[in-house]
Design an enzyme around this catalytic site. Structure first.
Site, PDB file in Angstrom:
ATOM      1  N   LEU A 144       3.568 -22.099  22.397  1.00  0.00           N
ATOM      2  CA  LEU A 144       3.035 -23.073  23.342  1.00  0.00           C
ATOM      3  C   LEU A 144       1.522 -23.011  23.240  1.00  0.00           C
ATOM      4  CD1 LEU A 144       5.085 -22.457  26.645  1.00  0.00           C
ATOM      5  CD2 LEU A 144       5.388 -24.339  25.021  1.00  0.00           C
ATOM      6  N   ASP A 145       0.846 -24.145  23.451  1.00  0.00           N
ATOM      7  CA  ASP A 145      -0.603 -24.122  23.494  1.00  0.00           C
ATOM      8  C   ASP A 145      -1.062 -23.224  24.635  1.00  0.00           C
ATOM      9  OD1 ASP A 145      -0.674 -25.942  21.427  1.00  0.00           O
ATOM     10  OD2 ASP A 145      -0.999 -27.684  22.718  1.00  0.00           O
ATOM     11  N   ARG A 146      -2.266 -22.713  24.527  1.00  0.00           N
ATOM     12  CA  ARG A 146      -2.801 -21.777  25.516  1.00  0.00           C
ATOM     13  C   ARG A 146      -2.731 -22.329  26.951  1.00  0.00           C
ATOM     14  NH1 ARG A 146      -8.610 -18.681  24.810  1.00  0.00           N
ATOM     15  NH2 ARG A 146      -8.474 -17.343  26.663  1.00  0.00           N
ATOM     16  N   ARG A 204       0.267 -34.079  23.406  1.00  0.00           N
ATOM     17  CA  ARG A 204      -1.061 -34.433  23.908  1.00  0.00           C
ATOM     18  C   ARG A 204      -1.636 -35.606  23.115  1.00  0.00           C
ATOM     19  NH1 ARG A 204      -3.738 -28.559  23.635  1.00  0.00           N
ATOM     20  NH2 ARG A 204      -5.597 -29.704  24.333  1.00  0.00           N
TER      21      ARG A 204
END
Length: 322
Positions: free
Chosen positions: A145-147, A249
């Site tokens: 997962l992205d930060r 995103r």
């Protein structure tokens, strides 16, 4: 004090197929590779009584003879959890939303990286050192997962389970659902986004929708559905068919509804956040369904993060389903 003695350690079934050098480095991280190589080359370490090489692959149930200078009478694996940063074990426990003998599912909080990188000192992969078992086995990440993305993160407790789950994600057998709070309303309310995606030629730190297939561009597909609206904001359910970097995103920005709090892809000028909404990424890995390697199906839903929950409350959004 008793003199160190030779130790014998049985190869765990989960370590079957692992190279001896990797097995040793995991069990003896403080012993230089050169020293390990000499011990193996001179026959001081043996497997089932026979001399071996560093590249030898181990089999379940084999007996590994460890000389005194390696163990001091200890076993090949660390005797208990490896201490990481203070509080790592407690922090991981606080994130757990599902656990069985093979898998743990975390609800990852905002701002915590999954893996290390430039400028990152604390991350989930490093924190998992605190969960090494008595045989030295560290739980393994099976996806990312992205930060700043919150929500469902699956962890495998065994190497064989990690390998099976990796194939599940690679084969797109895992069904993932995300929630996103966006500026604007998609038109139509639900649909399919399918584009070519690759590195932004103007900024290598970002991804971008590209006009055609190139050597670097890959097909990216996302399904979306509007769950609720409030003023200029929409709550969307996003289902990635592919798993490209920053895909959700980029796709939301591409169709004109960038995700609130996105520092890379939200570029709406002269627009202020409504009161009570924090300028944090509102992208949450809400649910995952996948075949469990031990049989059956794993279904896990993660409660939204505190800042996302606050926004839903302020806006009066009441999603159904999800």
């Amino acid at each position: 004090m008793a003199e160190p003695r030779v130790s014998h350690v049985e190869v765990d079934p989960d370590d079957a197929g692992m190279r001896l050098d990797r097995w040793l480095r995991r069990g003896f991280p403080d012993v230089p590779l050169g020293a390990l190589s000499k011990i193996v080359r001179t026959g001081q370490l043996r497997v089932d009584g026979a001399r071996v090489k560093l590249e030898t692959r181990l089999e379940a149930g084999q007996s590994v003879r460890l000389p005194p200078q390696m163990t001091g009478g200890a076993t090949a694996a660390p005797s208990g959890p490896v201490s990481g940063a203070a509080g790592d074990a407690a922090a991981l426990e606080a994130m757990v939303i599902y656990r069985d003998e093979a898998i743990v599912v975390l609800n990852k909080p905002f701002g915590l990286a999954v893996q290390g990188g430039s400028g990152i000192s604390r991350h989930v992969d490093g924190m998992l050192e605190a969960w090494r078992d008595k045989k030295g086995r560290k739980p393994r990440l099976v996806h990312r997962l992205d930060r700043d993305t919150t929500g469902v993160l699956v962890i495998a407790l065994k190497r064989s389970i990690a390998a099976a789950l990796a194939e599940t994600f690679k084969g797109r057998d895992a069904e993932k659902t995300y929630w996103a709070l966006t500026r604007g309303h998609p038109s139509p309310d639900e649909g399919r986004i399918s584009t070519w995606m690759g590195r932004d030629p103007r900024d290598s730190e970002k991804m971008a929708v590209l006009p055609q297939k190139t050597k670097e561009a890959q097909r990216a597909t996302t399904l979306y559905e509007t769950l609720d609206r409030s003023g200029q904001l929409s709550l969307l359910r996003l289902s990635p068919v592919t798993g490209r970097t920053h895909q959700l995103r980029v796709h939301c920005a591409h169709i004109g509804v960038p995700i609130i709090g996105d520092p890379k892809y939200f570029n709406v000028e002269n627009w202020a956040l409504p009161g009570g909404i924090q300028n944090r990424l509102h992208l949450h890995a809400r649910h995952i369904t996948l075949p469990h390697p031990d049989g059956g199906t794993l279904n896990v839903t993660a409660p939204v993060s505190p800042h996302f929950h606050q926004s839903l409350t302020v806006l009066g959004l009441s999603p159904t389903g999800g």
